[in-house]
Design a protein around this motif. Structure first.
Motif, mmCIF file in Angstrom:
data_model
loop_
_atom_site.group_PDB
_atom_site.id
_atom_site.type_symbol
_atom_site.label_atom_id
_atom_site.label_comp_id
_atom_site.label_asym_id
_atom_site.label_seq_id
_atom_site.Cartn_x
_atom_site.Cartn_y
_atom_site.Cartn_z
ATOM 1 N N PRO A 113 31.601 40.343 40.663
ATOM 2 C CA PRO A 113 32.893 39.669 40.574
ATOM 3 C C PRO A 113 33.351 39.029 41.887
ATOM 4 O O PRO A 113 34.318 38.265 41.888
ATOM 5 N N ASP A 114 32.663 39.285 42.987
ATOM 6 C CA ASP A 114 33.111 38.767 44.280
ATOM 7 C C ASP A 114 32.657 37.336 44.563
ATOM 8 O O ASP A 114 33.086 36.739 45.548
ATOM 9 N N TYR A 115 31.830 36.767 43.715
ATOM 10 C CA TYR A 115 31.394 35.381 43.908
ATOM 11 C C TYR A 115 32.457 34.426 43.371
ATOM 12 O O TYR A 115 33.005 34.625 42.287
ATOM 13 N N PHE A 160 32.240 31.382 42.127
ATOM 14 C CA PHE A 160 31.953 30.720 40.844
ATOM 15 C C PHE A 160 32.125 31.689 39.675
ATOM 16 O O PHE A 160 32.523 31.290 38.578
ATOM 17 N N VAL A 161 31.870 32.971 39.900
ATOM 18 C CA VAL A 161 32.069 33.967 38.846
ATOM 19 C C VAL A 161 33.562 34.097 38.551
ATOM 20 O O VAL A 161 33.975 34.186 37.387
ATOM 21 N N GLN A 162 34.374 34.058 39.587
ATOM 22 C CA GLN A 162 35.826 34.106 39.404
ATOM 23 C C GLN A 162 36.316 32.879 38.628
ATOM 24 O O GLN A 162 37.195 32.998 37.762
ATOM 25 N N LYS A 163 35.733 31.724 38.916
ATOM 26 C CA LYS A 163 36.111 30.496 38.197
ATOM 27 C C LYS A 163 35.700 30.576 36.723
ATOM 28 O O LYS A 163 36.443 30.157 35.835
ATOM 29 N N VAL A 164 34.513 31.107 36.473
ATOM 30 C CA VAL A 164 34.062 31.273 35.090
ATOM 31 C C VAL A 164 35.014 32.213 34.358
ATOM 32 O O VAL A 164 35.429 31.952 33.227
ATOM 33 N N ARG A 165 35.378 33.310 35.016
ATOM 34 C CA ARG A 165 36.304 34.266 34.401
ATOM 35 C C ARG A 165 37.656 33.609 34.115
ATOM 36 O O ARG A 165 38.239 33.816 33.056
ATOM 37 N N GLU A 166 38.157 32.824 35.062
ATOM 38 C CA GLU A 166 39.419 32.114 34.853
ATOM 39 C C GLU A 166 39.337 31.205 33.624
ATOM 40 O O GLU A 166 40.275 31.128 32.838
ATOM 41 N N GLY A 167 38.205 30.515 33.473
ATOM 42 C CA GLY A 167 38.022 29.640 32.312
ATOM 43 C C GLY A 167 37.989 30.414 31.010
ATOM 44 O O GLY A 167 38.600 30.009 30.019
ATOM 45 N N ASP A 221 25.539 42.430 38.651
ATOM 46 C CA ASP A 221 25.363 42.229 40.090
ATOM 47 C C ASP A 221 23.893 42.256 40.507
ATOM 48 O O ASP A 221 23.512 42.846 41.509
ATOM 49 N N THR A 222 23.061 41.563 39.735
ATOM 50 C CA THR A 222 21.629 41.538 40.034
ATOM 51 C C THR A 222 21.278 40.635 41.211
ATOM 52 O O THR A 222 20.171 40.700 41.737
ATOM 53 N N ARG A 223 22.216 39.825 41.631
ATOM 54 C CA ARG A 223 21.969 38.989 42.827
ATOM 55 C C ARG A 223 21.775 39.870 44.049
ATOM 56 O O ARG A 223 20.918 39.619 44.880
ATOM 57 N N LYS A 224 22.567 40.911 44.158
ATOM 58 C CA LYS A 224 22.470 41.826 45.295
ATOM 59 C C LYS A 224 21.485 42.961 45.051
ATOM 60 O O LYS A 224 21.015 43.580 45.990
#
Length: 95
Positions: free
Chosen positions: A41-43, A45-52, A69-72
């Motif tokens: 959730p700290d990215y 673009f993820v926050q923007k997707v959630r907002e949408g 969180d598979t990126r990390k």
């Protein structure tokens, strides 16, 4: 004209004012949505997707999020996928 039951009239008017809100609240629970995000959730673009998602669905849906969180932690992906599946199973009614 004299109103004999003022209390009843007040309750009736209050119900007329509250019923649309109660109907909207009942309608909101009509759909349950689980969003599984592969990133945390700290990215931004993820926050923007959630907002949408919230913008479009929040009036009619109860929305829950699961962040893999598979990126990390790419190596922990399979374990997180199992956790996401378990999270989903707890929310799906058995018929």
């Amino acid at each position: 004209m004299k109103i004999k039951n003022v209390g009843g009239v007040i309750v009736g008017l209050a119900l007329l004012l509250l019923l649309p809100g109660l109907a909207a609240a009942a309608d909101k629970a009509r759909y349950n949505v689980l969003v599984v995000m592969s990133y945390g959730p700290d990215y931004e673009f993820v926050q923007k997707v959630r907002e949408g998602i919230e913008l479009v669905l929040s009036d009619t849906c109860r929305i829950e999020y699961f962040y893999m969180d598979t990126r990390k932690n790419l190596g922990g992906g399979p374990q997180k996928a199992k956790a996401a599946y378990a999270f989903l199973k707890k929310r799906v009614p058995t018929v």
